[in-house]
Scaffold this motif. Structure first.
Motif, PDB file in Angstrom:
ATOM      1  N   GLY A 125       0.811  -1.215   0.000  1.00  0.00           N
ATOM      2  CA  GLY A 125       0.000   0.000   0.000  1.00  0.00           C
ATOM      3  C   GLY A 125       0.841   1.260   0.000  1.00  0.00           C
ATOM      4  O   GLY A 125       0.552   2.219  -0.726  1.00  0.00           O
ATOM      5  N   VAL A 126       1.904   1.278   0.779  1.00  0.00           N
ATOM      6  CA  VAL A 126       2.791   2.445   0.820  1.00  0.00           C
ATOM      7  C   VAL A 126       3.494   2.612  -0.526  1.00  0.00           C
ATOM      8  O   VAL A 126       3.591   3.729  -1.057  1.00  0.00           O
ATOM      9  CB  VAL A 126       3.816   2.306   1.963  1.00  0.00           C
ATOM     10  CG1 VAL A 126       4.901   3.348   1.851  1.00  0.00           C
ATOM     11  CG2 VAL A 126       3.119   2.398   3.304  1.00  0.00           C
ATOM     12  N   ALA A 127       3.969   1.517  -1.103  1.00  0.00           N
ATOM     13  CA  ALA A 127       4.656   1.596  -2.395  1.00  0.00           C
ATOM     14  C   ALA A 127       3.711   2.066  -3.497  1.00  0.00           C
ATOM     15  O   ALA A 127       4.088   2.877  -4.345  1.00  0.00           O
ATOM     16  CB  ALA A 127       5.255   0.243  -2.751  1.00  0.00           C
ATOM     17  N   MET A 128       2.469   1.597  -3.486  1.00  0.00           N
ATOM     18  CA  MET A 128       1.513   2.024  -4.509  1.00  0.00           C
ATOM     19  C   MET A 128       1.120   3.490  -4.330  1.00  0.00           C
ATOM     20  O   MET A 128       0.935   4.213  -5.311  1.00  0.00           O
ATOM     21  CB  MET A 128       0.276   1.131  -4.472  1.00  0.00           C
ATOM     22  CG  MET A 128       0.530  -0.237  -5.055  1.00  0.00           C
ATOM     23  SD  MET A 128      -0.839  -1.412  -5.021  1.00  0.00           S
ATOM     24  CE  MET A 128      -2.296  -0.486  -5.039  1.00  0.00           C
ATOM     25  N   ALA A 129       0.985   3.948  -3.099  1.00  0.00           N
ATOM     26  CA  ALA A 129       0.611   5.342  -2.856  1.00  0.00           C
ATOM     27  C   ALA A 129       1.713   6.295  -3.302  1.00  0.00           C
ATOM     28  O   ALA A 129       1.433   7.346  -3.885  1.00  0.00           O
ATOM     29  CB  ALA A 129       0.304   5.552  -1.379  1.00  0.00           C
ATOM     30  N   THR A 130       2.972   5.933  -3.065  1.00  0.00           N
ATOM     31  CA  THR A 130       4.059   6.817  -3.494  1.00  0.00           C
ATOM     32  C   THR A 130       4.293   6.717  -4.998  1.00  0.00           C
ATOM     33  O   THR A 130       4.656   7.711  -5.623  1.00  0.00           O
ATOM     34  CB  THR A 130       5.358   6.488  -2.738  1.00  0.00           C
ATOM     35  OG1 THR A 130       5.661   5.120  -2.890  1.00  0.00           O
ATOM     36  CG2 THR A 130       5.222   6.821  -1.281  1.00  0.00           C
ATOM     37  N   ALA A 131       4.083   5.570  -5.588  1.00  0.00           N
ATOM     38  CA  ALA A 131       4.279   5.420  -7.033  1.00  0.00           C
ATOM     39  C   ALA A 131       3.213   6.168  -7.823  1.00  0.00           C
ATOM     40  O   ALA A 131       3.474   6.639  -8.930  1.00  0.00           O
ATOM     41  CB  ALA A 131       4.268   3.948  -7.417  1.00  0.00           C
ATOM     42  N   SER A 132       2.028   6.307  -7.263  1.00  0.00           N
ATOM     43  CA  SER A 132       0.956   7.006  -7.972  1.00  0.00           C
ATOM     44  C   SER A 132       0.937   8.497  -7.660  1.00  0.00           C
ATOM     45  O   SER A 132       0.011   9.189  -8.040  1.00  0.00           O
ATOM     46  CB  SER A 132      -0.393   6.393  -7.602  1.00  0.00           C
ATOM     47  OG  SER A 132      -0.637   6.577  -6.216  1.00  0.00           O
TER      48      SER A 132
END
Length: 54
Positions: A23-30
């Motif tokens: 979730g953290v990786a997806m939030a920063t990638a988007s």
């Protein structure tokens, strides 16, 4: 009985860590931004060659 409970708890804990990291990786990638709890690892990714997803 206790061994089975500990194995189950360990699997649930590991799954929780994986989902939290995802979730953290997806939030920063988007480009949605980062939460205060994940801002320190996000800044460390600019210093070290390790990425936030690893």
């Amino acid at each position: 009985m206790i061994v089975f409970d500990m194995k189950r708890r360990s699997v649930v804990f590991a799954a929780g860590i994986v989902f939290s990291g995802l979730g953290v990786a997806m939030a920063t990638a988007s480009s949605l931004g980062t939460t205060p709890i994940s801002s320190i690892p996000y800044v460390i990714t600019f210093i070290c060659p390790v990425t936030l997803g690893i």
